[in-house]
Design a protein around this motif. Structure first.
Motif, PDB file in Angstrom:
ATOM      1  N   ALA A  81       0.828  -1.207   0.000  1.00  0.00           N
ATOM      2  CA  ALA A  81       0.000   0.000   0.000  1.00  0.00           C
ATOM      3  C   ALA A  81       0.860   1.254   0.000  1.00  0.00           C
ATOM      4  CB  ALA A  81      -0.931  -0.014   1.207  1.00  0.00           C
ATOM      5  N   SER A  82       1.961   1.246   0.731  1.00  0.00           N
ATOM      6  CA  SER A  82       2.810   2.438   0.769  1.00  0.00           C
ATOM      7  C   SER A  82       3.487   2.672  -0.574  1.00  0.00           C
ATOM      8  CB  SER A  82       3.848   2.320   1.882  1.00  0.00           C
ATOM      9  OG  SER A  82       4.786   1.302   1.575  1.00  0.00           O
ATOM     10  N   ARG A  83       3.833   1.620  -1.297  1.00  0.00           N
ATOM     11  CA  ARG A  83       4.420   1.793  -2.625  1.00  0.00           C
ATOM     12  C   ARG A  83       3.399   2.369  -3.588  1.00  0.00           C
ATOM     13  NH1 ARG A  83       6.744  -3.765  -3.461  1.00  0.00           N
ATOM     14  NH2 ARG A  83       7.962  -3.886  -1.583  1.00  0.00           N
ATOM     15  N   ASP A  84       2.175   1.912  -3.508  1.00  0.00           N
ATOM     16  CA  ASP A  84       1.138   2.436  -4.386  1.00  0.00           C
ATOM     17  C   ASP A  84       0.891   3.916  -4.121  1.00  0.00           C
ATOM     18  OD1 ASP A  84      -1.033  -0.472  -4.681  1.00  0.00           O
ATOM     19  OD2 ASP A  84       0.771   0.127  -5.756  1.00  0.00           O
ATOM     20  N   ILE A  85       0.845   4.289  -2.850  1.00  0.00           N
ATOM     21  CA  ILE A  85       0.609   5.682  -2.504  1.00  0.00           C
ATOM     22  C   ILE A  85       1.787   6.539  -2.950  1.00  0.00           C
ATOM     23  CG2 ILE A  85       0.358   7.282  -0.569  1.00  0.00           C
ATOM     24  CD1 ILE A  85      -1.253   5.079   0.836  1.00  0.00           C
ATOM     25  N   GLY A  86       2.988   6.060  -2.759  1.00  0.00           N
ATOM     26  CA  GLY A  86       4.164   6.803  -3.205  1.00  0.00           C
ATOM     27  C   GLY A  86       4.175   6.992  -4.705  1.00  0.00           C
ATOM     28  N   ARG A 122       3.330  10.413  -9.423  1.00  0.00           N
ATOM     29  CA  ARG A 122       2.639  10.620 -10.694  1.00  0.00           C
ATOM     30  C   ARG A 122       1.848  11.928 -10.670  1.00  0.00           C
ATOM     31  NH1 ARG A 122       0.689   5.461 -11.959  1.00  0.00           N
ATOM     32  NH2 ARG A 122      -0.226   5.692  -9.955  1.00  0.00           N
ATOM     33  N   ALA A 123       1.176  12.212  -9.554  1.00  0.00           N
ATOM     34  CA  ALA A 123       0.410  13.450  -9.436  1.00  0.00           C
ATOM     35  C   ALA A 123       1.334  14.667  -9.486  1.00  0.00           C
ATOM     36  CB  ALA A 123      -0.399  13.451  -8.143  1.00  0.00           C
ATOM     37  N   ARG A 124       2.478  14.583  -8.828  1.00  0.00           N
ATOM     38  CA  ARG A 124       3.441  15.694  -8.847  1.00  0.00           C
ATOM     39  C   ARG A 124       3.968  15.913 -10.259  1.00  0.00           C
ATOM     40  NH1 ARG A 124       7.572  14.033  -5.314  1.00  0.00           N
ATOM     41  NH2 ARG A 124       6.148  14.546  -3.624  1.00  0.00           N
TER      42      ARG A 124
END
Length: 140
Positions: free
Chosen positions: A12-17, A22-24
């Motif tokens: 989950a932390s890799r997905d959020i990172g 990607r958003a940045r």
């Protein structure tokens, strides 16, 4: 089962990172694209103004360009107004449907509570209804 918890947390932390990166990246790209689009728009206005100034004069050319921009702005505002009106109508219809479903479930509740076998099903259905309502409320 507990051995899977650190693995799931890591995943989950890799997905959020990745999502944040990607958003940045997309935000930075959109800033540059917006700056270039504004520069292109200003250049197009300048070119149109110079071309019109040769045929009708600088003051009249400025008024023609300003009038064109006002027309485009009015078209955009009316399109946004129409979309917002349609969205409000759909939201009212969804709320009416939700209210009708809630009223129907409340009407059936006394009958379900009389049957001892259906009480757990009624509780589960009520919790599912509340979860669905909370999820739809968080999207708005």
């Amino acid at each position: 089962m507990l051995r899977l918890l650190p693995l799931a947390a890591s995943f989950a932390s890799r997905d959020i990172g990745a999502m944040i990166a990607r958003a940045r990246r997309n935000a930075i790209c959109l800033v540059f694209v917006s700056i270039l689009a504004i520069a292109a728009y200003a250049s197009a206005l300048l070119g149109a103004g110079l071309a019109l100034a040769q045929s009708m004069g600088a003051v009249q050319a400025a008024f023609v360009i300003a009038g064109g921009q006002i027309v485009v702005a009015l078209i955009i505002v009316s399109a946004v107004w129409a979309v917002n009106t349609l969205e409000r109508r759909r939201e009212r219809e969804r709320n009416a449907t939700r209210a009708m479903a809630a009223a129907a479930s409340m009407a059936l509740l006394p009958r379900l509570l009389k049957s001892k076998a259906l009480v757990p099903i009624a509780i589960a259905a009520g919790l599912a209804f509340l979860a669905a309502r909370a999820a739809s409320g968080s999207e708005d």
